[in-house]
Design an enzyme around this catalytic site. Sequence first.
Site, mmCIF file in Angstrom:
data_model
loop_
_atom_site.group_PDB
_atom_site.id
_atom_site.type_symbol
_atom_site.label_atom_id
_atom_site.label_comp_id
_atom_site.label_asym_id
_atom_site.label_seq_id
_atom_site.Cartn_x
_atom_site.Cartn_y
_atom_site.Cartn_z
ATOM 1 C CE1 TYR A 164 0.380 16.941 -45.711
ATOM 2 C CE2 TYR A 164 2.766 16.883 -45.989
ATOM 3 C CZ TYR A 164 1.493 16.714 -46.503
ATOM 4 O OH TYR A 164 1.332 16.302 -47.806
ATOM 5 C CE LYS A 168 0.052 13.404 -46.093
ATOM 6 N NZ LYS A 168 -1.047 12.789 -46.857
HETATM 7 N N1 LIG Z 1 0.509 18.708 -53.533
HETATM 8 C C1 LIG Z 1 1.646 18.178 -53.081
HETATM 9 O O1 LIG Z 1 2.755 18.715 -53.313
HETATM 10 C C2 LIG Z 1 1.624 16.921 -52.255
HETATM 11 C C3 LIG Z 1 2.853 16.314 -51.968
HETATM 12 C C4 LIG Z 1 2.870 15.154 -51.203
HETATM 13 C C5 LIG Z 1 1.678 14.608 -50.740
HETATM 14 N N2 LIG Z 1 0.495 15.221 -51.037
HETATM 15 C C6 LIG Z 1 -0.728 14.583 -50.530
HETATM 16 O O2 LIG Z 1 -1.600 14.308 -51.602
HETATM 17 C C7 LIG Z 1 -2.946 14.337 -51.130
HETATM 18 C C8 LIG Z 1 -3.772 15.240 -52.024
HETATM 19 O O3 LIG Z 1 -3.233 16.556 -51.919
HETATM 20 P P1 LIG Z 1 -3.499 17.682 -53.022
HETATM 21 O O4 LIG Z 1 -2.205 18.377 -53.215
HETATM 22 O O5 LIG Z 1 -4.236 17.136 -54.170
HETATM 23 O O6 LIG Z 1 -4.402 18.666 -52.141
HETATM 24 P P2 LIG Z 1 -5.779 19.400 -52.472
HETATM 25 O O7 LIG Z 1 -5.957 20.330 -51.331
HETATM 26 O O8 LIG Z 1 -5.770 19.932 -53.856
HETATM 27 O O9 LIG Z 1 -6.844 18.232 -52.393
HETATM 28 C C9 LIG Z 1 -7.208 17.625 -51.187
HETATM 29 C C10 LIG Z 1 -8.658 17.208 -51.277
HETATM 30 O O10 LIG Z 1 -8.991 16.520 -50.065
HETATM 31 C C11 LIG Z 1 -10.257 16.972 -49.650
HETATM 32 N N3 LIG Z 1 -10.402 16.792 -48.201
HETATM 33 C C12 LIG Z 1 -9.825 17.524 -47.217
HETATM 34 N N4 LIG Z 1 -10.234 17.076 -46.017
HETATM 35 C C13 LIG Z 1 -11.064 16.025 -46.256
HETATM 36 C C14 LIG Z 1 -11.797 15.168 -45.421
HETATM 37 N N5 LIG Z 1 -11.779 15.300 -44.081
HETATM 38 N N6 LIG Z 1 -12.546 14.202 -45.980
HETATM 39 C C15 LIG Z 1 -12.595 14.062 -47.325
HETATM 40 N N7 LIG Z 1 -11.941 14.876 -48.175
HETATM 41 C C16 LIG Z 1 -11.178 15.843 -47.641
HETATM 42 C C17 LIG Z 1 -10.307 18.436 -50.053
HETATM 43 O O11 LIG Z 1 -11.646 18.929 -50.101
HETATM 44 C C18 LIG Z 1 -9.616 18.392 -51.401
HETATM 45 O O12 LIG Z 1 -10.542 18.187 -52.452
HETATM 46 C C19 LIG Z 1 -2.883 14.774 -49.671
HETATM 47 O O13 LIG Z 1 -2.929 13.638 -48.834
HETATM 48 C C20 LIG Z 1 -1.529 15.441 -49.573
HETATM 49 O O14 LIG Z 1 -1.007 15.419 -48.261
HETATM 50 C C21 LIG Z 1 0.444 16.367 -51.770
#
Ligand SMILES: NC(=O)c1ccc[n+]([C@@H]2O[C@H](COP(=O)([O-])OP(=O)(O)OC[C@H]3O[C@@H](n4cnc5c(N)ncnc54)[C@H](O)[C@@H]3O)[C@@H](O)[C@H]2O)c1
Length: 270
Positions: A164, A168
């Site tokens: 991951y 990133k």
């Molecule tokens: N939640 C956190 O603490 C956090 C922190 C830092 C970064 N992020 C980043 O934020 C972004 C969103 O994360 P989140 O926490 O909302 O996660 P989440 O799992 O709630 O949402 C992710 C979404 O992406 C979709 N997805 C997955 N693979 C896919 C693909 N191949 N094509 C299209 N859609 C796809 C999923 O179906 C889901 O709806 C991610 O890139 C994650 O790495 C999250």
Amino acid sequence: MTGEPRPAALTDLAGRSAIVTGAGSGIGRGIAQMFAAAGAAVVCADISAPAAEETAGLVRGSGGVAKAATVDVSSRAQVADLVASAVAEHGRLDVICNNAGIIIDVPVLDLDEAELDRVLAVNLKGVLFGCQEAGRAMAAAGGGSIINMASGAVDAAAPGLAAYGISKAGIVQLTKTLAVELGHDGVRVNAIAPGLIETSMTRRHYARPDGSVDEDRRAAVLQPMRKTSPLGLIGAPEDIAWAALYLASDAARFVTGQILRPNGGTSMPW
Ligand SMILES: NC(=O)c1ccc[n+]([C@@H]2O[C@H](COP(=O)([O-])OP(=O)(O)OC[C@H]3O[C@@H](n4cnc5c(N)ncnc54)[C@H](O)[C@@H]3O)[C@@H](O)[C@H]2O)c1
């Protein structure tokens, strides 16, 4: 300041078209709702058709303009279709938020090639495809805003998060390079590196096998995380959506190649 400050006008996205990937859940859903509330016509793209539809329905239910698209961002062809259809429908694409992402918890010594490939295909190549397709359309039209979702994982090493974190960190360098390459075309390229945000991604740490939340476990997981923030806060999707709105809007016309860190102060790079 070159005149009267007009904060509402500067963050108004009326007449703009936007794509948000991973819009079916969590942060992406929050960003899609925010962009639509600011007046943009939003394509809510997700690999899950029902999730994308649900977000688009929520936006329309609040009076916004949205449509759903079922897209796997690891497919260049599907991302190309996504961008082409947004341009065909609205005449231009103003904003893309390459937000879709997945996570795995595997120590480096146990990481197999297929697992690594899957994470890189979605998190890094998926963002690259979005940057390339949207970047071409925006450069041809004379401008736009590309927003890539990085993570606080770029500032701190956590056990199990090598795949991951690598993906990133790659997004950060991609963002800065593209900002340099497309600045002269009026295209701004930035990334957001969120701290911990409660979504289905983070719920994996405290969900029971049936998906319900174990509240004791949740408190045990979140309390130490909260302490890493000088504000004592865990974030919510709207905290990231506000950052995305800023970067999408004319308020950020002087901002490109930056990594914005809405993280409650958990890291403060120089
Ligand atoms: N939640 C956190 O603490 C956090 C922190 C830092 C970064 N992020 C980043 O934020 C972004 C969103 O994360 P989140 O926490 O909302 O996660 P989440 O799992 O709630 O949402 C992710 C979404 O992406 C979709 N997805 C997955 N693979 C896919 C693909 N191949 N094509 C299209 N859609 C796809 C999923 O179906 C889901 O709806 C991610 O890139 C994650 O790495 C999250």
